[in-house]
Design a protein around this motif. Structure first.
Motif, PDB file in Angstrom:
ATOM      1  N   LEU A   6       0.794  -1.223   0.000  1.00  0.00           N
ATOM      2  CA  LEU A   6       0.000   0.000   0.000  1.00  0.00           C
ATOM      3  C   LEU A   6       0.829   1.276   0.000  1.00  0.00           C
ATOM      4  O   LEU A   6       0.290   2.360  -0.188  1.00  0.00           O
ATOM      5  CB  LEU A   6      -0.928   0.007   1.222  1.00  0.00           C
ATOM      6  N   SER A   7       2.134   1.169   0.201  1.00  0.00           N
ATOM      7  CA  SER A   7       2.943   2.364   0.409  1.00  0.00           C
ATOM      8  C   SER A   7       3.458   2.992  -0.884  1.00  0.00           C
ATOM      9  O   SER A   7       4.058   4.058  -0.844  1.00  0.00           O
ATOM     10  CB  SER A   7       4.136   2.035   1.312  1.00  0.00           C
ATOM     11  N   GLN A   8       3.256   2.334  -2.017  1.00  0.00           N
ATOM     12  CA  GLN A   8       3.808   2.871  -3.258  1.00  0.00           C
ATOM     13  C   GLN A   8       2.880   2.556  -4.427  1.00  0.00           C
ATOM     14  O   GLN A   8       2.055   1.649  -4.349  1.00  0.00           O
ATOM     15  CB  GLN A   8       5.193   2.293  -3.515  1.00  0.00           C
ATOM     16  N   PRO A   9       3.003   3.323  -5.511  1.00  0.00           N
ATOM     17  CA  PRO A   9       2.139   3.059  -6.673  1.00  0.00           C
ATOM     18  C   PRO A   9       2.448   1.707  -7.303  1.00  0.00           C
ATOM     19  O   PRO A   9       3.547   1.169  -7.169  1.00  0.00           O
ATOM     20  CB  PRO A   9       2.481   4.213  -7.626  1.00  0.00           C
ATOM     21  N   LEU A  10       1.452   1.181  -7.991  1.00  0.00           N
ATOM     22  CA  LEU A  10       1.611  -0.101  -8.667  1.00  0.00           C
ATOM     23  C   LEU A  10       2.077   0.115 -10.106  1.00  0.00           C
ATOM     24  O   LEU A  10       1.703   1.096 -10.750  1.00  0.00           O
ATOM     25  CB  LEU A  10       0.288  -0.869  -8.667  1.00  0.00           C
ATOM     26  N   ALA A  11       2.882  -0.805 -10.592  1.00  0.00           N
ATOM     27  CA  ALA A  11       3.378  -0.744 -11.968  1.00  0.00           C
ATOM     28  C   ALA A  11       2.983  -2.032 -12.681  1.00  0.00           C
ATOM     29  O   ALA A  11       3.190  -3.128 -12.147  1.00  0.00           O
ATOM     30  CB  ALA A  11       4.893  -0.584 -11.982  1.00  0.00           C
ATOM     31  N   PRO A  12       2.411  -1.941 -13.883  1.00  0.00           N
ATOM     32  CA  PRO A  12       2.047  -3.160 -14.613  1.00  0.00           C
ATOM     33  C   PRO A  12       3.275  -3.871 -15.164  1.00  0.00           C
ATOM     34  O   PRO A  12       4.221  -3.233 -15.625  1.00  0.00           O
ATOM     35  CB  PRO A  12       1.155  -2.645 -15.747  1.00  0.00           C
ATOM     36  N   VAL A  13       3.250  -5.190 -15.090  1.00  0.00           N
ATOM     37  CA  VAL A  13       4.291  -6.022 -15.683  1.00  0.00           C
ATOM     38  C   VAL A  13       3.608  -6.982 -16.648  1.00  0.00           C
ATOM     39  O   VAL A  13       2.631  -7.643 -16.293  1.00  0.00           O
ATOM     40  CB  VAL A  13       5.073  -6.817 -14.620  1.00  0.00           C
ATOM     41  N   SER A  14       4.112  -7.049 -17.878  1.00  0.00           N
ATOM     42  CA  SER A  14       3.535  -7.920 -18.900  1.00  0.00           C
ATOM     43  C   SER A  14       4.633  -8.808 -19.463  1.00  0.00           C
ATOM     44  O   SER A  14       5.649  -8.306 -19.948  1.00  0.00           O
ATOM     45  CB  SER A  14       2.897  -7.088 -20.018  1.00  0.00           C
ATOM     46  N   LEU A  15       4.435 -10.118 -19.370  1.00  0.00           N
ATOM     47  CA  LEU A  15       5.440 -11.080 -19.834  1.00  0.00           C
ATOM     48  C   LEU A  15       4.776 -12.124 -20.713  1.00  0.00           C
ATOM     49  O   LEU A  15       3.691 -12.618 -20.387  1.00  0.00           O
ATOM     50  CB  LEU A  15       6.092 -11.786 -18.638  1.00  0.00           C
ATOM     51  N   THR A  16       5.431 -12.475 -21.817  1.00  0.00           N
ATOM     52  CA  THR A  16       4.926 -13.526 -22.685  1.00  0.00           C
ATOM     53  C   THR A  16       5.751 -14.791 -22.485  1.00  0.00           C
ATOM     54  O   THR A  16       6.974 -14.772 -22.611  1.00  0.00           O
ATOM     55  CB  THR A  16       4.976 -13.100 -24.163  1.00  0.00           C
ATOM     56  N   PHE A  17       5.056 -15.877 -22.157  1.00  0.00           N
ATOM     57  CA  PHE A  17       5.690 -17.189 -22.012  1.00  0.00           C
ATOM     58  C   PHE A  17       5.362 -18.009 -23.258  1.00  0.00           C
ATOM     59  O   PHE A  17       4.195 -18.310 -23.525  1.00  0.00           O
ATOM     60  CB  PHE A  17       5.177 -17.902 -20.758  1.00  0.00           C
TER      61      PHE A  17
END
Length: 459
Positions: free
Chosen positions: A234-245
Motif C-alpha cells: 500500500l505504500s507505493q504506486p503499482l506498476a504493470p508487468v507484462s510477460l509472454t511465455f
C-alpha cells in the motif's frame, strides 16, 4: 521470454451522439432471476472488461441488430441488478428488458499505434469504455459496450459484463453467440443454448459447513509479518508487468517436474509466477502466503451443471505455504501445492462453500495472496463478427490480481499481466525470466509431451 515494456496514452474519445440502449429484438420472459451465492459474492461486484482490436470495422447498426437478437436468448444481460426484498445484501436480476448500453466513439489513433503499446494498460485506456454515472454498482447496466472507430479504419470493441451474472466461461459463451449472429445473420442456430437457472447452487437446509475453506481465513491483525506486507503493497504506486511465455518456456517449466510429477501448463506456470511474486517482495521467511486461482466446477458438481450454464461456475483453489518453504524448494513443491488445492475441490467442498457464504457474506483473504485468473483457454482471442479475428485481445486494465491472457496466433503461449509495487517490478520480471532464456531442444519437448510434440491442456 519477452518482457513487454511499452504502453500507450489513449487520446480523448469523441462521441458524436449519446449512447443507446439495445433491447431484445422480441419479447423475453419478465421475472426475477435468482443469483447463487457463487454469483453475488462481494468480491465479484465488478464488471469483466475485455478489449478487442479489429483491422476492419464492423458496421455499428449491424452490431446493434445482432446484439438485439443475442439478448433474446441472454435476456438477463438486458435486465438490471437490484437488492432482494428478503435480504438487502443479496442481489438478484430484474429481467425487465431495459437493454444493454452501447456507445459509439472516435479516437485519433491507428491500430498499429495501439498494438505497439498494447502490452501494459494504463488509466487512459478507460476512455475506451463509456463511463456510466451511477450511485453504486447495482445502478450500472450489466452489459456496456463501446465501439471506437480508429483513424486507420479499424476499430476497438470494449465490453463490460457484470461478473455477478457471468464468469469467464459465461462471458466467452455470450460473446461468441453475439459474434456468430452478426457473422451469419440468417442462421437461427446458436452455438450453445444458454442455461439461466441458478437454483442448482442454492444452499442446503440445514447448512453443512464441513471444510475449513482456507481461501477465506485471514491473518491475525497483530501479525508483524502481515503488517509489513500490507505496508509494502500500500505504500507505493503499482506498476504493470507484462510477460509472454512461449510454448518452449512453459515446457521448460513442466520438464522441471518430470518424471516424478506430471502437470498441466497452468499448474507449472501458476506455481512459477507465484514463487517469483513472493521472492520479489522479499517477505519475512515465516509469513504464510497463498495462491488463489479459479477452478471451473461445472463437471465437479453432482449432478453436473447443464451445458450452457453461463453463471459463476467456479470457486477459488487455495495453495498455502510459508515464504521460506516456497522460495527454497524446487519447482516440484509449488506445483504439488497447486495440484492438491485443485484436487480437494469436489461436490462436497463446493456445497460447503456455498453454505458458508450463506452463513457469512465473506470475502476471500487477499492480504497475503496472489490471485490468478486464467483467460487463456476460453477462445476469447477467436471472436469473429464476420470481418476476421482480432489483432489483439486483452483487458482494459491491469489490476493487482494476475491474468493469464491468450496470445493471438499461438494457442499454447501465455501473456501474464499483473500490477506490482513499482519498486519490485524489475525484480519480479527477473525472477520470472530466470532460467527460461535457454533454447529448448526437440527431445526435451517430446519428453514433456510423451513424444507427441506440443499438447493442449486446460486449467
Amino acid at each position: 521470454m519477452e518482457a513487454m515494456t511499452k504502453s500507450i496514452e489513449i487520446p480523448d474519445c469523441y462521441y458524436p451522439k449519446e449512447p443507446t440502449l439495445v433491447c431484445p429484438s422480441s419479447s423475453t420472459p419478465r421475472h426475477t432471476l435468482y443469483l447463487s451465492n457463487l454469483d453475488d459474492q462481494k468480491f465479484l461486484r465488478f464488471s469483466i472488461k475485455y478489449l478487442y482490436v479489429f483491422k476492419r470495422p464492423i458496421v455499428v447498426e449491424s452490431l446493434k441488430a445482432s446484439l438485439s437478437k443475442a439478448l433474446v436468448e441472454y435476456y438477463p444481460l438486458a435486465g438490471r441488478l437490484r437488492s432482494s426484498e428478503e435480504d438487502e445484501e443479496k442481489l438478484e436480476v430484474d429481467c425487465n428488458g431495459e437493454g444493454a448500453l452501447l456507445a459509439e466513439g472516435y479516437v485519433d489513433l491507428t491500430a498499429d499505434e495501439f498494438l505497439k503499446g498494447s502490452a501494459k494498460p494504463n488509466r487512459s485506456w478507460r476512455k475506451l469504455l463509456y463511463r456510466v454515472e451511477a450511485q453504486n454498482f447495482v445502478g450500472v447496466p450489466p452489459l456496456i459496450i463501446q465501439v471506437t472507430h480508429l483513424r486507420c479504419g479499424g476499430m476497438i470493441l470494449c465490453t463490460a459484463i457484470n461478473h455477478c451474472l457471468c464468469d469467464g466461461i459465461g462471458t466467452a459463451q455470450f460473446l461468441h453467440a453475439w459474434a456468430q449472429i452478426n457473422a451469419k445473420p440468417n442462421s437461427d442456430l446458436m452455438m450453445i443454448t444458454p442455461f439461466h437457472d441458478r437454483h442448482m447452487l442454492k444452499p442446503r437446509i440445514p447448512l453443512e459447513i464441513s471444510f475449513s475453506h482456507p481461501e477465506f481465513n485471514g491473518h491475525p491483525a497483530h501479525d508483524p509479518s502481515f503488517n509489513l506486507l500490507t505496508q509494502i503493497l500500500l505504500s507505493q504506486p503499482l506498476a504493470p508487468v507484462s510477460l509472454t511465455f512461449t510454448p518452449s518456456h512453459v515446457l521448460h517449466l513442466k520438464k522441471q517436474c518430470i518424471p516424478s510429477l506430471k502437470c498441466t501448463s497452468f499448474e507449472a506456470l501458476a506455481s512459477h509466477v507465484w514463487r517469483a511474486w513472493v521472492k520479489s517482495l522479499d517477505l519475512p521467511a515465516s509469513l504464510r502466503v497463498k495462491l488463489l486461482f479459479s477452478v471451473n466446477v461445472r463437471k465437479k458438481l453432482k449432478p453436473e451443471l447443464p451445458r450452457g450454464y453461463y453463471g459463476n461456475g467456479f470457486v477459488l483453489g487455495c495453495a498455502e505455504t510459508s515464504v521460506n518453504q516456497l522460495v527454497t524448494s524446487n519447482a516440484h513443491y509449488g506445483v504439488k501445492l497447486v495440484q492438491e488445492a485443485k484436487n480437494c475441490i469436489d461436490d462436497s467442498y463446493i456445497r460447503s462453500m456455498i453454505d458458508l457464504l450463506e452463513e457469512k457474506r465473506m470475502k476471500p483473504d487477499l492480504s497475503a495472496s496472489l490471485v490468478i485468473s486464467s483467460w487463456s483457454k476460453l477462445g476469447l482471442e477467436d471472436l469473429d463478427f464476420g470481418e476476421g479475428r482480432p489483432l489483439h485481445m486483452g483487458t482494459l486494465a491491469s489490476e493487482i490480481y494476475c491474468l493469464f491472457l491468450p496470445v493471438t496466433g499461438d494457442l499454447h503461449a501465455f501473456n501474464v499481466l499483473i500490477s506490482v509495487p513499482q519498486a519490485v517490478a524489475e525484480r519480479f520480471e527477473h525472477y520470472c525470466l530466470k532460467g527460461l532464456d535457454s533454447r529448448e531442444e526437440k527431445e526435451d519437448i517430446e519428453k514433456v509431451n510423451g513424444g507427441r510434440g506440443y499438447c493442449l491442456d486446460v486449467v
